[in-house]
Design an enzyme around this catalytic site. Structure first.
Site, PDB file in Angstrom:
ATOM      1  N   ALA A  76       0.794  -1.236   0.010  1.00 44.14           N
ATOM      2  CA  ALA A  76       0.032  -0.047   0.025  1.00 44.14           C
ATOM      3  C   ALA A  76       0.951   1.270  -0.137  1.00 44.14           C
ATOM      4  O   ALA A  76       2.097   1.319   0.495  1.00 44.14           O
ATOM      5  CB  ALA A  76      -0.798  -0.151   1.241  1.00 44.14           C
ATOM      6  N   GLY A 115       0.658  -5.164   0.813  1.00 39.30           N
ATOM      7  CA  GLY A 115      -0.527  -5.048  -0.415  1.00 39.30           C
ATOM      8  C   GLY A 115       0.029  -5.759  -1.876  1.00 39.30           C
ATOM      9  O   GLY A 115      -0.958  -6.317  -2.191  1.00 39.30           O
ATOM     10  N   GLU A 118      -0.514  -9.098  -1.284  1.00 37.10           N
ATOM     11  CA  GLU A 118      -1.995  -9.328  -1.082  1.00 37.10           C
ATOM     12  C   GLU A 118      -2.657  -9.676  -2.675  1.00 37.10           C
ATOM     13  O   GLU A 118      -3.363 -10.415  -2.947  1.00 37.10           O
ATOM     14  CB  GLU A 118      -2.594  -8.551  -0.388  1.00 37.10           C
ATOM     15  N   GLU A 138       3.632  -5.615   7.292  1.00 31.85           N
ATOM     16  CA  GLU A 138       2.591  -4.771   7.779  1.00 31.85           C
ATOM     17  C   GLU A 138       3.021  -4.369   9.316  1.00 31.85           C
ATOM     18  O   GLU A 138       2.800  -3.334   9.920  1.00 31.85           O
ATOM     19  CB  GLU A 138       1.171  -4.920   7.632  1.00 31.85           C
TER      20      GLU A 138
HETATM   21  C1  3H9 Z   1       0.239  -2.354   3.212  1.00 34.32           C
HETATM   22  O1  3H9 Z   1       0.617  -2.823   2.410  1.00 34.32           O
HETATM   23  C2  3H9 Z   1      -1.127  -2.625   3.998  1.00 34.32           C
HETATM   24  C3  3H9 Z   1      -1.838  -3.377   3.409  1.00 34.32           C
HETATM   25  O2  3H9 Z   1      -1.716  -4.922   3.806  1.00 34.32           O
HETATM   26  C4  3H9 Z   1      -3.309  -3.173   3.297  1.00 34.32           C
HETATM   27  C5  3H9 Z   1      -3.831  -1.766   2.853  1.00 34.32           C
HETATM   28  C6  3H9 Z   1      -5.416  -1.789   2.906  1.00 34.32           C
HETATM   29  N1  3H9 Z   1       4.707   3.516   0.311  1.00 34.32           N
HETATM   30  O3  3H9 Z   1      13.276   1.809   0.732  1.00 34.32           O
HETATM   31  P1  3H9 Z   1      13.873   2.855  -0.351  1.00 34.32           P
HETATM   32  C7  3H9 Z   1       9.707   4.937  -0.745  1.00 34.32           C
HETATM   33  S1  3H9 Z   1       1.489  -1.469   4.281  1.00 34.32           S
HETATM   34  C8  3H9 Z   1       5.064   4.706  -0.264  1.00 34.32           C
HETATM   35  O4  3H9 Z   1      14.834   3.640  -0.233  1.00 34.32           O
HETATM   36  P2  3H9 Z   1      15.031   0.031  -1.468  1.00 34.32           P
HETATM   37  C9  3H9 Z   1      10.608   5.210   0.272  1.00 34.32           C
HETATM   38  O5  3H9 Z   1       9.981   6.332   1.190  1.00 34.32           O
HETATM   39  C10 3H9 Z   1       2.948  -1.474   3.320  1.00 34.32           C
HETATM   40  N2  3H9 Z   1       6.418   4.771  -0.355  1.00 34.32           N
HETATM   41  O6  3H9 Z   1      14.310   1.658  -1.537  1.00 34.32           O
HETATM   42  C11 3H9 Z   1      11.636   5.867  -0.594  1.00 34.32           C
HETATM   43  O7  3H9 Z   1      11.184   7.165  -1.082  1.00 34.32           O
HETATM   44  P3  3H9 Z   1      12.055   8.477  -1.169  1.00 34.32           P
HETATM   45  C12 3H9 Z   1       3.756  -2.716   3.248  1.00 34.32           C
HETATM   46  C13 3H9 Z   1       7.344   3.840  -0.209  1.00 34.32           C
HETATM   47  O8  3H9 Z   1      15.238  -0.211  -2.481  1.00 34.32           O
HETATM   48  C14 3H9 Z   1      11.487   5.008  -1.938  1.00 34.32           C
HETATM   49  O9  3H9 Z   1      10.235   4.561  -2.096  1.00 34.32           O
HETATM   50  N3  3H9 Z   1       5.029  -2.533   2.585  1.00 34.32           N
HETATM   51  C15 3H9 Z   1       6.868   2.650   0.005  1.00 34.32           C
HETATM   52  O10 3H9 Z   1      16.040   0.453  -0.418  1.00 34.32           O
HETATM   53  C16 3H9 Z   1      12.449   4.193  -2.154  1.00 34.32           C
HETATM   54  O11 3H9 Z   1      12.540   3.275  -0.981  1.00 34.32           O
HETATM   55  C17 3H9 Z   1       6.279  -2.121   3.089  1.00 34.32           C
HETATM   56  O12 3H9 Z   1       6.266  -2.090   4.457  1.00 34.32           O
HETATM   57  C18 3H9 Z   1       5.383   2.458   0.080  1.00 34.32           C
HETATM   58  N4  3H9 Z   1       4.920   1.224   0.707  1.00 34.32           N
HETATM   59  O13 3H9 Z   1      13.769  -0.791  -0.621  1.00 34.32           O
HETATM   60  C19 3H9 Z   1       7.411  -1.949   2.256  1.00 34.32           C
HETATM   61  N5  3H9 Z   1       7.715   1.778   0.031  1.00 34.32           N
HETATM   62  O14 3H9 Z   1      12.982   7.873  -2.394  1.00 34.32           O
HETATM   63  C20 3H9 Z   1       8.205  -0.898   2.586  1.00 34.32           C
HETATM   64  C21 3H9 Z   1       8.821   2.341  -0.137  1.00 34.32           C
HETATM   65  O15 3H9 Z   1      11.157   9.589  -1.481  1.00 34.32           O
HETATM   66  N6  3H9 Z   1       9.255  -0.711   1.856  1.00 34.32           N
HETATM   67  N7  3H9 Z   1       8.653   3.699  -0.454  1.00 34.32           N
HETATM   68  O16 3H9 Z   1      12.951   8.389   0.073  1.00 34.32           O
HETATM   69  C22 3H9 Z   1      10.435  -1.414   1.599  1.00 34.32           C
HETATM   70  O17 3H9 Z   1      10.527  -2.396   2.447  1.00 34.32           O
HETATM   71  C23 3H9 Z   1      11.340  -0.963   0.824  1.00 34.32           C
HETATM   72  O18 3H9 Z   1      11.070   0.380   0.468  1.00 34.32           O
HETATM   73  C24 3H9 Z   1      11.626  -2.011  -0.582  1.00 34.32           C
HETATM   74  C25 3H9 Z   1      12.761  -1.161  -1.432  1.00 34.32           C
HETATM   75  C26 3H9 Z   1      12.294  -3.137   0.049  1.00 34.32           C
HETATM   76  C27 3H9 Z   1      10.418  -1.839  -1.142  1.00 34.32           C
END
Ligand code: 3H9
Length: 714
Positions: A76, A115, A118, A138
C-alpha cells in the site's frame, strides 16, 4: 525555446501507472508507479479497470500482472495512511482480481510486500524469479495485512507459516516462497516478463482452471491450525509487549479458521482500521520514513563520495575491534594499529572473539572466519596506513592523545585519505585544526557494540569538505548502519541529550524515587532497559571518569547528585564487578535490588538535606521525557541536528527508544508541545537552572506548530 517546439500539456497524456496490452491471448498488465510501485489510488483504479477490461474482452483468455522497474509491488502507499480514503479500497481490488473468471497470474520480481503480496495472493497463479522478496511486513508499521492477507495466507500455506510471516514481517526469497507454497513456480531466468508470459501460455495450453485462494485448504487440519494459533498467541503476548497489532494478527487468523471467508474479511477490515488509527501506526510509519530521510544529508546531494577500498583502525580496544569487525563484515580490508605487540595481540583477539562467538552459535564456519580474517592485518607502525583510503581513530577518550594520533596520520596517510575520529564527546574542530589537512577530518561516532548497533553519528566539523561527509554516508551504507548528521558540540546529538535526561533521573532519585522504580517506569514506557540498568551494563566507571573530568568546569550553581559517585567509590561498577545499582550474584545477567544501595541513597538524601517524597510512575516519565524533549529541541535550535527527525532516529537506533512511539520528538508532538512546555515550566519552579525551556519549544508553542512541521520544511 521556440514556441512551436513546446507541446501543450494536452498532447501529453498523463502517464497512467497501470497499463495493459494484449500479448497473444494474454492481457499483460504492468504496474509502473516509481519508485516502488506502491498501490496508490491510481494503481488501484488501474488494476480494477484492467480486470474489467479482461472480463469484457473476448480476445483475452488470461491476465498477467507484472511490475515495472526493480519491484513487483512494495505494498500500500504508506503516504496515504491517515488521509481521507479514496476508492476503490485495496481489499475490493483484491476481491475483484480473485473473482475474475479468466486465470490471473502474478509474476513477481523484487519486492512483493504487504498489499503487493496480497495482490499476488488474490491472483490465481503465482510465479517468482530469483531476487524476489515476498513478505507481509505490515506489523513493522503497526498494521496487519488488510487486503485479505490474514485470510488468504493461512488458507494457502497453513496457519503456522502464515503467522510466522505476518508476525515477523520478514521477507522470503523465491525458493523459500516455493517451498512454503506462496508461489507455484520459480522462473529459470530472471527475465520476469518472459517467464510470466511463458507460464501464462503453459497454463492456457493445459486449460488450467481459475483457482481461488479463498477456496484453498491450508486450514483443513483444524487441530494443527488451532495449535499454531495458540502457540503464536502465547509467544506474541511475551515477545511483543506493548504492541497493538501483533495480537490482532493472531485474532484474524483465528477468524480465518472459525469464520467463512467473507466474514473473515470483514473482521480483518475492522482490525486493520483500528490499527490504522492507532498512535503506534503513526509512530512506526514516522520511524520508517525518518530512517530513510536521514540518509539524504545535504552533502550527499552536493558532492560525490571518495572511493573507499581499504580502511585503517587505530586502537584495538572494545570500540576499535567492534569497528574493525563492522568494516570486515562489509567486505573491506582492515589494518589495525596499536602501540605495541601485546596491545595488538589483544586487539586481534577482540576481533576473533566476535567470530568465535558466531562459530559457537553455529552461525559461521571456521573456514568463513579464516576468509574474513585474511582481510585483517595489524601493525605497530603508522606507516602501514600509507595506502588506506579511510582511517578511523578509536583510542582513549582524551584530546591530547587523539591529537597525537592525528599528527601521525597527517604524517603517513596519502593525500585525500579520510581521517575519522570515533570520539563521543571531544571537540572535533580542535582535532581537525591541529593538523595540516582539516578538510579531511570527520567524526564517525559508533555505538557499542560497534558491529551490532545500527546508529552512526556523522559529526561534521567546520572545515570538512563536502565530499568527506558524503564519503562517511557512503561508508554507513556499506556497513548497513543508519547515519545521522550531527554538528560539533559536547556529546553531539545523542550523548548530549542523554546527559540531560540522566541528570533529571538522578534528581528524581535523590528526591525520593528509587532507581528501581525509575527503571521500571522507563521499561513500561517501552524501553528494553531503564537508565540504571544501562549504567550497570556499560560499567559505572565510564560515567564516573567523565564526571571527574568535568568536575572543574561544572556550573557550581547546578545541582549535582553524588549517589553514583558513592557507589563507584566502593568499586561497584555494575555487572562486571557483580554489583552496581543492582546486585548480580554469581554472574547473573539480570540484577536484583540492593538494600545497601538504598541505604547509600538514603544517606545522600540526608546529607543534601532532602526529605524524600514519593513519585508516581507517570510523574517519573513526564520529567524524564520533558528533559529529553527539551534538550532535543535545543539540539535542533542550535542546528546540531538538521531536523527533529534526526533526533528521533538517533534515539530509535542508538538508545533503545521504543520504535512504536516514533522517537522523542514525534512523541512530543503526540502528547502536545504545549503540555510538554507547561510541565517544564512547572518543574522550573523548583529548579529554574535545570529546567530552562528551549527557545525552539517556546516558539513552536507560540505559533501552535509541531516538530513535524520542521521536518517537512527542512
Ligand atoms: C500495506 O501494504 C497495507 C496492506 O496490507 C493493506 C492496505 C489496505 N509506500 O526503501 P527505499 C518509498 S502496508 C510509499 O529507499 P529500497 C521510500 O520512502 C505497506 N512509499 O528503497 C523511498 O522514498 P524516497 C507494506 C514507499 O530499494 C522510496 O520509496 N509494505 C513505500 O532500499 C525508495 O524506498 C512495506 O512496508 C510504500 N509502501 O527498498 C514495504 N515503500 O525516495 C516498505 C517505499 O522519497 N518498503 N517507499 O525516500 C520497503 O521495505 C522498501 O522500500 C523496499 C525497497 C524493500 C520496497
Amino acid at each position: 525555446m521556440a514556441s512551436d517546439t513546446v507541446s501543450s500539456p494536452a498532447s501529453h497524456p498523463i502517464a497512467q501507472p497501470v497499463s495493459h496490452e494484449l500479448r497473444g491471448k494474454v492481457l499483460l498488465v504492468t504496474v509502473d508507479n516509481p519508485p516502488v510501485n506502491a498501490l496508490g489510488v491510481e494503481v488501484r483504479r488501474g488494476l480494477a479497470a484492467a480486470i474489467d477490461y479482461a472480463e469484457s474482452n473476448d480476445a483475452v483468455q488470461a491476465v498477467l500482472i507484472v511490475g515495472a522497474g526493480r519491484n513487483f509491488i512494495a505494498g500500500a502507499d504508506i503516504r496515504e495512511f491517515g488521509k481521507p480514503p479514496q476508492p476503490p479500497a485495496l481489499p475490493d481490488v483484491c476481491n475483484r482480481i480473485e473473482a475474475c473468471r479468466k486465470p490471473v497470474i502474478a509474476a513477481i520480481h523484487g519486492a512483493a510486500l504487504g498489499g503487493g503480496l496480497e495482490v499476488a495472493l488474490a491472483s490465481h497463479y503465482r510465479l517468482a524469479v530469483a531476487g524476489a522478496k515476498l513478505g507481509l511486513p505490515e506489523v513493522q508499521l503497526g498494521l496487519l495485512p488488510g487486503a485479505g492477507g490474514t485470510q488468504r495466507t493461512p488458507r494457502l500455506i497453513g496457519a503456522e507459516a502464515a503467522l510466522s510471516l505476518m508476525l515477523s514481517g520478514r521477507h522470503a526469497g523465491a525458493e523459500e516462497a516455493l517451498k512454503l507454497g506462496l508461489v507455484d513456480r520459480v522462473g529459470t531466468s530472471d527475465d520476469v516478463l518472459a517467464e510470466g508470459l511463458a507460464y501464462a501460455q503453459a497454463l492456457l495450453a493445459g486449460h488450467a482452471p481459475v483457482r481461488r485462494t479463498r477456496d484453498a485448504q491450508g486450514l483443513a487440519n483444524r487441530e494443527a491450525a488451532q495449535a499454531a494459533i495458540d502457540a503464536a498467541r502465547a509467544d506474541t503476548a511475551k515477545k511483543s509487549r506493548g504492541l497493538f497489532s501483533p495480537l490482532k494478527i493472531v485474532d484474524c487468523v483465528q477468524a480465518a479458521l472459525d469464520e467463512p471467508f467473507d466474514e473473515g474479511l470483514r473482521f480483518e477490515r475492522k482490525q486493520f482500521l483500528a490499527c490504522l488509527e492507532s498512535p503506534q501506526r503513526a509512530g512506526l510509519v514516522h520511524a520508517f520514513f525518518a530512517g530513510r530521510e536521514v540518509q539524504k544529508a545535504p552533502e550527499t546531494r552536493s558532492a560525490a563520495p571518495r572511493p573507499i577500498e581499504s580502511v585503517g583502525v587505530v586502537g584495538g580496544g572494545t570500540m576499535g575491534a567492534g569497528i574493525a569487525v563492522a568494516v570486515l563484515d562489509a567486505g573491506l580490508p582492515v589494518t589495525m594499529i596499536e602501540r605495541d605487540d601485546a596491545s595488538l595481540a589483544r586487539g586481534r583477539a577482540h576481533v576473533e572473539k566476535v567470530y568465535d562467538g558466531l562459530i559457537a552459535k553455529g552461525r559461521m564456519t571456521p573456514e568463513a572466519k579464516a576468509k574474513v580474517l585474511a582481510r585483517f592485518s595489524g601493525s605497530t607502525a603508522y606507516d602501514a596506513l600509507a595506502n588506506a583510503d579511510l582511517v578511523i581513530e578509536a583510542v582513549f577518550e582524551d584530546l591530547d592523545v587523539k591529537k597525537a594520533v592525528f599528527a601521525e596520520l597527517d604524517r603517513v596517510c596519502k593525500p585525500g585519505a579520510v581521517l575519522a575520529t570515533n570520539t563521543s564527546y571531544l571537540d572535533i574542530d580542535a582535532i581537525a585544526a591541529s593538523i595540516s589537512r582539516p578538510q579531511d577530518v570527520v567524526g564517525l561516532h559508533f555505538f557499542s557494540p560497534a558491529n551490532i548497533m545500527k546508529l552512526l553519528e556523522v559529526v561534521v566539523p567546520k572545515q570538512v569538505s563536502a565530499d568527506v561527509v558524503a564519503t562517511a554516508f557512503e561508508l554507513a551504507k556499506k556497513l548497513r548502519k543508519v547515519p545521522v548528521r550531527a554538528g560539533v558540540c559536547d556529546g553531539f546529538i545523542g550523548n548530549r541529550i542523554l546527559a540531560v535526561y540522566r541528570t533529571a533521573a538522578d534528581h528524581m532519585m535523590e528526591d525520593g524515587a528509587s532507581p528501581y522504580q525509575i527503571d521500571k517506569a522507563v521499561r513500561e514506557f517501552g524501553y528494553p532497559m531503564g537508565p540504571y540498568q544501562v549504567v550497570d551494563l556499560a560499567g559505572g566507571d565510564i560515567g564516573w571518569a567523565t564526571r571527574k573530568r568535568r568536575a572543574a568546569t561544572r556550573d557550581p550553581k547546578a545541582r549535582y547528585v553524588q549517589i553514583a559517585d558513592r557507589i563507584c567509590e566502593r568499586g561497584w561498577f555494575g555487572q562486571k564487578t557483580g554489583r552496581g545499582f543492582y546486585l548480580y550474584p554469581e554472574g547473573a545477567r539480570t540484577g536484583t535490588p540492593d538494600p545497601e544501595v538504598e541505604a547509600i541513597i538514603a544517606a545522600e538524601r540526608a546529607r543534601a538535606g532532602i526529605a524524600p517524597r514519593s513519585f508516581t510512575d507517570e510523574e517519573i516519565l513526564r520529567r524524564y521525557m520533558a528533559a529529553m524533549i527539551n534538550e532535543g529541541a535545543n539540539v535542533v535550535h542550535e542546528k546540531i541536528a538538521l531536523r527533529p527527525l534526526d533526533v528521533d532516529v538517533t534515539f530509535l537506533y542508538g538508545y533503545g527508544f521504543p520504535r512504536y512511539r516514533g522517537g522523542p520528538m514525534k512523541y512530543a508532538d503526540t502528547v502536545g508541545l504545549a503540555n510538554v512546555l507547561a510541565d517544564i515550566r512547572e518543574f522550573a519552579k523548583e529548579d529554574p537552572l535545570f529546567w530552562r525551556p528551549s527557545p525552539l519549544l517556546v516558539e513552536l508553542v507560540e505559533r501552535g506548530a509541531t516538530f513535524a512541521s520542521l521536518n517537512e520544511s527542512a
